[in-house]
Motif scaffolding. Structure first.
Motif, PDB file in Angstrom:
ATOM      1  N   LYS A 133       0.839  -1.196   0.000  1.00 16.24           N
ATOM      2  CA  LYS A 133       0.000   0.000   0.000  1.00 16.24           C
ATOM      3  C   LYS A 133       0.884   1.260   0.000  1.00 16.24           C
ATOM      4  N   GLN A 134       1.863   1.248  -0.912  1.00 19.89           N
ATOM      5  CA  GLN A 134       2.857   2.326  -0.963  1.00 19.89           C
ATOM      6  C   GLN A 134       3.026   2.818  -2.391  1.00 19.89           C
ATOM      7  N   LEU A 135       3.029   4.134  -2.555  1.00 24.01           N
ATOM      8  CA  LEU A 135       3.268   4.734  -3.864  1.00 24.01           C
ATOM      9  C   LEU A 135       4.711   5.222  -3.937  1.00 24.01           C
ATOM     10  N   PHE A 136       5.401   4.823  -4.984  1.00 24.64           N
ATOM     11  CA  PHE A 136       6.818   5.133  -5.220  1.00 24.64           C
ATOM     12  C   PHE A 136       6.875   6.013  -6.462  1.00 24.64           C
ATOM     13  N   ALA A 137       7.295   7.276  -6.297  1.00 21.13           N
ATOM     14  CA  ALA A 137       7.365   8.226  -7.414  1.00 21.13           C
ATOM     15  C   ALA A 137       8.797   8.723  -7.556  1.00 21.13           C
ATOM     16  N   ALA A 138       9.301   8.756  -8.785  1.00 24.32           N
ATOM     17  CA  ALA A 138      10.708   9.120  -8.984  1.00 24.32           C
ATOM     18  C   ALA A 138      10.915   9.909 -10.265  1.00 24.32           C
ATOM     19  N   ARG A 139      12.028  10.618 -10.297  1.00 25.91           N
ATOM     20  CA  ARG A 139      12.406  11.445 -11.444  1.00 25.91           C
ATOM     21  C   ARG A 139      13.848  11.151 -11.831  1.00 25.91           C
ATOM     22  N   ASP A 140      14.173  11.252 -13.106  1.00 24.77           N
ATOM     23  CA  ASP A 140      15.517  10.911 -13.577  1.00 24.77           C
ATOM     24  C   ASP A 140      16.582  11.819 -12.969  1.00 24.77           C
ATOM     25  N   ARG A 141      17.833  11.411 -13.095  1.00 27.46           N
ATOM     26  CA  ARG A 141      18.945  12.070 -12.411  1.00 27.46           C
ATOM     27  C   ARG A 141      19.139  13.522 -12.843  1.00 27.46           C
TER      28      ARG A 141
END
Length: 597
Positions: A133-141
């Motif tokens: 129940k976890q949202l993982f959001a990421a952006r490139d380097r």
């Protein structure tokens, strides 16, 4: 390449939330004219529009892992997906699509959030882990792809575009005047996280967020290091730089749709086209120019180079009619008031390129920032170094300090006597070409919003250079150029203007492995006074001809007459001021589009 939106709710997803996410898809339809998709459970909702580049038939998003316990939406390209996929198949993973983005799901199964360490590309994604129940959001380097978010009382909303969040989840936007004023003064924002809407933030380059019942947490997984860690020779540095550049170009050519190189006639784009040809690819190049005789037109150089190397040459000519609606159109797509007037030319160019049938364009972004290609920044760096060296000699205590001061004065007396160094270190030192315009504008500029008056004259926008080790002033100045001007203005506009025309813009020179290597080189290798891009020219000696390597630098700004027409024909709708210039006019246009008076 896509537009994505995701919602995490501390309570439960409602029918209204589903309608809003569908509407956010429509808000970004130009980013994904080929397909769209949504997915919901009781805690998370995801929406995506798709511009199909890799895995045309089997790439629909959201994407799922084998047991559908993970859900992914991704905007961007994972360039090394072929190598990652082979490795993961060996480990027993089963792929359900031909999409490069699916590799993220299976990497996450193997490594969790450390999956980011394996990705080489430009991306922003949201991954919902149903079991956790976890949202993982990421952006490139580097920050080629954007991802905005806003924390509401009932959850967190993410989207590729600021205006999608603003329109559907921020009923009463609060304007951050300082963040609004920054790009009017400096072209780009100065603050990496805050936007001109107080309730909306950016995920930073090289950052990821985790959202769950306990709240939101931020983590940094990458940051550019400019320490002098390279210990090899000049020749070894050249060899490795060329190897990584060639590798990046070849990765950026991976596509299931037609690709072209934007060939300006300058060093960076010429190198990319030449390396693409060297790799054995059929190379299409596109060169733009202005009707009439304009100093920024480089078609003659590009045409000659294309003929010599056997590129398939395409030419686009822009005239006044192409700019007629450009300002209004581009401001509907750029989200933030990034005030580079060259965007008008870019928008008109991309509109014409789209009609040629290409979906992917490679450009030379990053070469100037990595290889000290701006004479203005170089002079500023040298001035800052002299100023700091001068200040460090005070107070005079001891014979050694006095002798050092005497030696300094003999070498630099003319700068000290005339109180300017090679370039004055002052409020006007950064973006000096915009300083006078901003001062005239800000003197009386005000606007009213939500029963509050905002006065630009009360905002202090002085750019402090902070501290750095003596001798590292060049890297300090170019860190600003790289992080703010390149990432938050030029790469940002490449994405917004390209995707506004359903085109994907790729920049091989900001591949993170290439950036890491070049950043590790000492300045004794990569910098030579009064010779911008010295090291890059040495690397490309046998790749790019001398008539390009040693030609004077020319930009692609539209002729002044076009810009003057935009300014003269615009009437402020939001801001009140007796002075107008391109930057203030663009900011007013953005406010009038996004904020209710």
């Amino acid at each position: 390449m896509c537009g994505i939106s995701a919602l995490y709710k501390y309570t439960s997803i409602t029918e209204t939330d589903k309608e809003k996410l569908l509407a956010m898809n429509q808000e970004m339809h130009y980013r994904g004219p080929d397909d769209s998709g949504t997915w919901f459970d009781n805690k998370c909702g995801m929406a995506q529009v798709r511009l199909s580049i890799v895995g045309l038939e089997k790439g629909k998003q959201p994407l799922f892992n084998e047991d559908k316990s993970l859900v992914l939406i991704c905007n961007g390209e994972i360039y090394n997906y072929v190598e990652i996929k082979k490795d993961l198949i060996k480990k027993g993973h089963i792929f359900n699509s031909d999409s490069d983005s699916e590799t993220i799901l299976h990497l996450y199964e193997e490594y969790g959030v450390k999956c980011l360490d394996h990705l080489r590309g430009m991306f922003a994604f949201c991954l919902w882990d149903i079991k956790k129940k976890q949202l993982f959001a990421a952006r490139d380097r580097i920050g080629e792809k954007t991802l905005y978010y806003s924390q509401t009382p009932s959850g967190v909303i993410f989207s590729t575009e600021l205006k999608a969040i603003l329109k559907h989840y921020i009923p009463k936007p609060q304007i951050n005047l300082e963040r609004l004023a920054e790009p009017i003064r400096y072209t780009s924002p100065l603050h990496k996280t805050d936007t001109y809407i107080d309730q909306i933030k950016r995920i930073n380059p090289g950052q990821y967020l985790l959202v769950e019942e306990s709240g939101l947490r931020k983590f940094t997984y990458w940051k550019r290091d400019t320490s002098d860690t390279f210990t090899g020779t000049f020749s070894e540095a050249k060899t490795q730089a060329l190897k990584l550049m060639q590798e990046s170009v070849e990765l950026c050519l991976r596509s299931d749709v037609p690709v072209a190189v934007m060939l300006s006639g300058g060093i960076d784009s010429s190198a990319i086209a030449a390396l693409a040809k060297k790799a054995g690819h059929e190379v299409h190049t596109i060169t733009a120019g202005y009707k009439g005789n304009h100093s920024v037109d480089e078609r003659d150089v590009a045409r000659r180079f294309a003929k010599e190397r056997g590129f398939i040459y395409h030419e686009v000519e822009l005239d006044e009619s192409d700019f007629k609606n450009s300002f209004d159109e581009l401001t509907e797509h750029i989200d933030e008031p990034i005030t580079d007037s060259a965007a008008i030319a870019q928008w008109a160019l991309y509109k014409k390129v789209k009609s040629l049938g290409f979906k992917v364009l490679l450009g030379g972004m990053g070469g100037d920032e990595l290889f000290y290609g701006y004479p203005f920044w170089n002079k500023l760096s040298e001035s800052l170094a002299i100023q700091r060296q001068h200040q460090a000699l005070f107070p005079w205590k001891g014979k050694e300090r006095k002798l050092a001061y005497l030696k300094f004065m003999i070498q630099h007396f003319k700068y000290v006597l005339f109180a300017g160094y090679p370039m004055k270190i002052a409020d006007s030192s950064v973006g000096g070409w915009q300083y006078d315009d901003y001062k005239k504008f800000s003197t009386d500029a005000v606007f009213n919003s939500d029963n509050e008056q905002y006065q630009f004259s009360k905002i202090d926008l002085y750019k402090s250079w902070g501290n750095s080790a003596q001798g590292k002033e060049l890297d300090l100045v170019y860190q600003f150029s790289f992080d703010n001007i390149m990432t938050m203005a030029y790469l940002y506009l490449s994405d917004r203007l390209g995707m506004g025309n359903s085109l994907e813009i790729r920049s091989p020179l900001v591949d993170y492995k290439f950036v890491e290597f070049v950043s590790s080189l000492p300045n004794s290798i990569k910098y030579k006074q009064n010779n911008p891009k010295f090291f890059l020219k040495e690397v490309l000696k046998d790749i790019v001809p001398d008539y390009i390597l040693h030609a004077p630098k020319r930009g692609f700004s539209p002729p002044n007459g076009f810009i003057n027409d935009v300014v003269n024909n615009y009437n402020y709708k939001f801001i009140k001021s007796d002075y107008k210039y391109y930057n203030s006019v663009l900011a007013d246009r953005l406010l009038s589009l996004n904020i209710e008076l």
